[in-house]
Design an enzyme around this catalytic site. Structure first.
Site, short mmCIF file in Angstrom:
data_model
loop_
_atom_site.label_atom_id
_atom_site.label_comp_id
_atom_site.label_asym_id
_atom_site.label_seq_id
_atom_site.Cartn_x
_atom_site.Cartn_y
_atom_site.Cartn_z
CG HIS A 75 7.97 -29.65 -0.21
ND1 HIS A 75 8.61 -30.84 -0.49
CD2 HIS A 75 8.63 -29.12 0.87
CE1 HIS A 75 9.59 -31.03 0.38
NE2 HIS A 75 9.62 -30.00 1.21
CE LYS A 126 -12.44 1.16 1.37
NZ LYS A 126 -11.88 2.12 2.30
CD GLU A 161 -3.30 -0.45 2.06
OE1 GLU A 161 -4.36 -1.04 1.94
OE2 GLU A 161 -3.05 0.30 3.04
O1 PA5 Z 1 -3.28 1.21 5.94
C1 PA5 Z 1 -4.41 1.63 5.76
O2 PA5 Z 1 -4.69 2.84 5.86
C2 PA5 Z 1 -5.56 0.71 5.41
O3 PA5 Z 1 -5.14 -0.58 5.19
C3 PA5 Z 1 -6.57 0.69 6.55
O4 PA5 Z 1 -5.94 0.26 7.73
C4 PA5 Z 1 -7.76 -0.21 6.24
O5 PA5 Z 1 -8.34 0.14 5.01
C5 PA5 Z 1 -8.82 -0.09 7.34
O6 PA5 Z 1 -9.21 1.24 7.50
P1 PA5 Z 1 -9.98 1.74 8.78
O7 PA5 Z 1 -9.13 1.57 9.97
O8 PA5 Z 1 -10.27 3.19 8.48
O9 PA5 Z 1 -11.26 0.92 8.88
#
Ligand code: PA5
Length: 451
Positions: free
Chosen positions: A313, A427, A292
């Site tokens: 394996h 989303k 990310e």
């Molecule tokens: O690193 C990030 O920002 C994302 O992976 C969030 O942690 C994830 O989308 C969950 O978001 P939230 O804590 O707002 O529910």
């Protein structure tokens, strides 16, 4: 090139040397040193999200005492704690519990800590139905975590679990048994928590989800599972001191420079390797952190993972012999905390008496060495990240090491490590398909595409 000693996390890159041109690498090290400056002087892109840099040294004993008091309160009263969250609001705790708890649920010294279950990290109906089956004859508490407070997966799971909790134990008890961890001022979860009178913890504004394991997001679930969070933080503080050293042998700078050097030479996939199933979810946490943070603007090392010897394996053939666009980063644990010896067998039908009396760990160690040599010969550069043993302290150090390295590495790659614009696209489509008010135009567009 100099290898490092004396740090909770060390780097050894002998397995990369034959793939490196030293003058070119020195220039990437210099780039990484500039990125390090950008990171710690907080003047790069995304600098509003650098709260995690100083976090370990800011956590005080009062904060730890708050987590501990909830842990003590729940310890003899609930069988399970359901942690609701996804992505950065789930993976740090999951990785730590997978690494530190007994693989088969045996309790340390007979201690009666609740079992930790996870929900809201998927949208599977069967998973939810089976979780409700499991909770049916158990007492439980809930920790619901969402920084934005609006993420669909945990919101759906929490809605179901909240109603189920209230139907079994009543609304009044939810004030004691439901804790919300969310933003200080915004979001639907904060509103619900305020309305229902739940206890709340805040995720600091300047700490993004995937950098939040050392906030209540990671620390509260670990405390209620009986983990010594103080030691975890001590490890992170020790590693912070190492990472802040401006030096071309700082392990975080070396790791960041190596990743960028290898990426530019066509090694676009990094495989995180471990030799213990206890690191399976740490690999998932690491993949989210780098995936990310770096995968944007058409760039980024693709983070993958394998668990050896299991995956020798299944994936061993590809790594040895497939497309040569990969490098490996092995997380090496130098000593196992437990000892199991291979017994002598009179019949020796399996021909293994030559290793009788040796530790299983010695076999694992030699499998590692043998694999390393084979993969280097097969054209796969190998970076080794090393810790002495896998415990709270080293885990805290590893979290900090990889977070810091990720910041330096992403700046060297030329991207903002602290945003995630691509996560939003699915989303919007999902909301349109589910008929969320406000998404009518997109719903029409999707139905035209599908017709
Ligand atoms: O690193 C990030 O920002 C994302 O992976 C969030 O942690 C994830 O989308 C969950 O978001 P939230 O804590 O707002 O529910």
């Amino acid at each position: 090139m100099e290898n490092l000693v004396k740090s909770p996390v060390n780097i050894n890159y002998r397995g990369v040397e034959k793939f490196i041109d030293t003058p070119k690498f020195t220039s990437v090290i210099n780039e990484a040193l500039n990125s390090y400056e950008t990171l710690i002087s907080k003047n790069g892109e995304g600098a509003d999200f650098l709260g995690w840099l100083d976090l370990p040294s800011k956590i005080n004993s009062d904060e730890i005492a708050c987590y501990q008091s909830i842990a003590d309160e729940w310890r003899d009263r609930v069988d399970c704690v359901v942690v609701v969250g996804i992505g950065g609001s789930y993976l740090g705790a999951k990785a730590s519990l997978n690494a530190l708890l007994h693989s088969f649920g045996c309790k340390k010294n007979g201690a009666n800590w609740p079992e930790i279950l996870f929900a809201g990290h998927n949208m599977s109906e069967e998973y939810m139905a089976e979780l409700l089956d499991y909770l049916q004859d158990r007492t439980f508490a809930i920790i619901v975590i969402s920084k934005s407070g609006t993420t669909t997966e945990p919101a759906v799971a929490f809605r179901i679990l909240k109603q189920y909790f209230e139907s079994r134990f009543g609304k009044e008890l939810s004030k004691e048994r439901i804790v919300a961890i969310t933003d200080s001022s915004r979001g639907a979860l904060k509103e619900v928590a305020d309305r229902e009178g739940y206890r709340k913890f805040v995720i600091p504004d300047d700490v993004g989800g995937r950098f939040s394991v050392l906030t209540p997001v990671g620390l509260l679930p670990l405390a209620v599972a009986g983990i010594d969070v103080k030691l975890l933080i001590e490890g992170a503080v020790a590693m912070k001191n190492e990472c802040y050293k401006k030096s071309s042998v700082n392990p975080a700078i070396v790791y960041s420079a190596l990743r960028n050097y290898l990426y530019r030479s066509g090694k676009t996939t990094e495989i995180f390797v471990s030799y213990t199933p206890k690191l399976q979810y740490f690999a998932e946490w690491w993949k989210q952190l780098f995936g990310e943070s770096e995968g944007k603007n058409g760039k980024g090392v693709f983070p993958a993972s394998v668990g050896f010897t299991t995956d020798l394996h299944s994936m061993g053939q590809y790594i040895q012999d497939g497309l040569r666009n990969i490098f490996e980063t092995t997380l090496k644990v130098n000593s196992s905390l437990r000892e199991v010896l291979i017994p002598y067998d009179k019949s020796d039908a399996d021909g293994l008496n030559f290793i009788s009396g040796k530790r299983v760990e010695e076999c694992n160690h030699n499998a590692h060495l043998g694999t390393l040599l084979a993969h280097i010969d097969g054209g796969v550069p190998n970076i080794s990240i090393e810790i002495d043993t896998l415990n709270e302290y080293s885990l805290g150090a590893l979290f900090y090491f990889f977070e810091f390295s990720c910041g330096v590495s992403a700046y060297t790659l030329g991207v903002n490590p602290f945003d995630q614009p691509g996560v939003e696209d699915y989303k919007k489509n999902m909301f349109a398909l589910l008929g969320k008010p406000g998404y009518e135009d997109l719903a029409d567009e999707i139905s035209r595409r599908n017709s």
